[in-house]
Design an enzyme around this catalytic site. Structure first.
Site, PDB file in Angstrom:
ATOM      1  N   HIS A 200       0.341  -1.185  -0.149  1.00  0.00           N
ATOM      2  CA  HIS A 200       0.148   0.178   0.045  1.00  0.00           C
ATOM      3  C   HIS A 200       0.774   1.496  -0.124  1.00  0.00           C
ATOM      4  O   HIS A 200       0.750   2.277  -0.572  1.00  0.00           O
ATOM      5  CB  HIS A 200      -1.212  -0.060   1.172  1.00  0.00           C
ATOM      6  CG  HIS A 200      -1.317   1.631   1.046  1.00  0.00           C
ATOM      7  ND1 HIS A 200      -2.697   1.697   0.963  1.00  0.00           N
ATOM      8  CD2 HIS A 200      -1.259   2.316   1.515  1.00  0.00           C
ATOM      9  CE1 HIS A 200      -3.071   3.077   1.359  1.00  0.00           C
ATOM     10  NE2 HIS A 200      -2.399   3.012   1.649  1.00  0.00           N
ATOM     11  N   GLU A 201       2.156   0.917   0.926  1.00  0.00           N
ATOM     12  CA  GLU A 201       2.556   2.414   0.804  1.00  0.00           C
ATOM     13  C   GLU A 201       3.536   2.284  -0.487  1.00  0.00           C
ATOM     14  O   GLU A 201       3.826   3.647  -0.778  1.00  0.00           O
ATOM     15  CB  GLU A 201       3.564   1.888   1.642  1.00  0.00           C
ATOM     16  CG  GLU A 201       3.579   2.265   3.079  1.00  0.00           C
ATOM     17  CD  GLU A 201       2.661   3.765   3.662  1.00  0.00           C
ATOM     18  OE1 GLU A 201       2.911   4.613   3.473  1.00  0.00           O
ATOM     19  OE2 GLU A 201       1.415   3.126   4.718  1.00  0.00           O
TER      20      GLU A 201
END
Length: 266
Positions: free
Chosen positions: A89-90
């Protein structure tokens, strides 16, 4: 961690092993499974093309013997799936209609896009080096001098003077993310302890709706922005990666995947 609310820096002991440890992470996730999870990380459109390798991941994980090696086989698989999901996600380059789906585009970036600030907070313990900037880099998008300092100390690299190593040395890059994953920063437990079932919530945690599961890890990483206000697309994105990776590893998701009704940690 790119948008992580300020984390109070503490010198915490890295949880090198919690519970019963077993073997290398390579016994939990194969090279083929790693490539399947991070299917488009080497796409030509990805800033990090060619950077994040399976060998670097395994080498970094071997420096943290408890990672992917604590508890039951299911707990070990969830540890790896949750780590790769949160960091995907990051670093995602995916979008809703992306080829193979949004959750096949983790690890597309190795440093923060368009970083304007130097992320330097005056600190006697973790002083910024002249001319250095501590914007988000690596799988967890490590940011701020008060995170680069203790991360570097834990892995034996001076990241205050050499922050660019997090975006130029893939093993160092993975190690910084694993340091964050394995290290408790009070009042927050480590993400590793949560996903492997080694964390027991306090009365205050229970009153705040923080129950063991993947959702608490999102709270640890970015709860100040994403948790406690109902549905949030960022939380859903993290869960989407996690479910896909659990499916690839053949393990159930566990309970309490979101943090929609959890109060952030103080």
């Amino acid at each position: 961690m790119r948008s992580l609310a300020v984390v109070v820096a503490v010198v915490a002991t890295v949880a090198m092993a919690i519970g019963t440890a077993h073997g290398s992470v390579s016994s939990i996730i194969s090279h083929a499974q790693f490539d399947r999870m991070l299917l488009h990380r080497n796409d030509g459109a990805c800033q990090a093309k060619g950077f994040y390798t399976y060998d670097a991941f395994v080498a970094a994980a071997n420096a943290f013997p408890g990672f992917g090696a604590t508890g039951s086989t299911d707990a070990r698989k969830r540890d790896v799936a949750a780590f790769l999901a949160q960091t995907s996600h990051e670093t995602t380059g995916g979008w809703a209609t992306a080829p193979d789906g949004a959750f096949a585009w983790g690890y597309c970036f190795k440093q923060e896009r368009g970083a304007a600030a130097d992320y330097c907070t005056p600190s006697a313990q973790w002083p910024c080096a002249p001319g250095k900037r501590y914007y988000g880099r690596g799988p967890i998008q490590l940011s701020h001098n008060y995170n680069y300092g203790p991360a570097g100390r834990a892995i034996g690299v001076d990241l205050l003077r050499n922050p660019d190593l997090v975006a130029t040395d893939p093993t160092v890059s993975f190690k910084t993310a694993l340091w964050f994953w394995m290290t408790a920063q009070a009042p927050k437990p480590s993400s590793h302890a949560v996903i492997t079932g080694k964390w027991s919530p306090s009365g205050a945690d229970r009153a705040a709706g923080r129950a063991p599961g993947f959702g608490v890890i999102t709270n640890i990483i970015n709860g100040g922005l994403e948790c406690g206000h109902g549905q949030d697309s960022r939380v859903a994105d993290r869960i989407g990666f996690y479910k896909r990776y659990c499916d690839i590893l053949g393990v159930g998701y566990g309970d309490n995947l979101d943090c929609y009704n959890q109060r952030p940690f103080a």
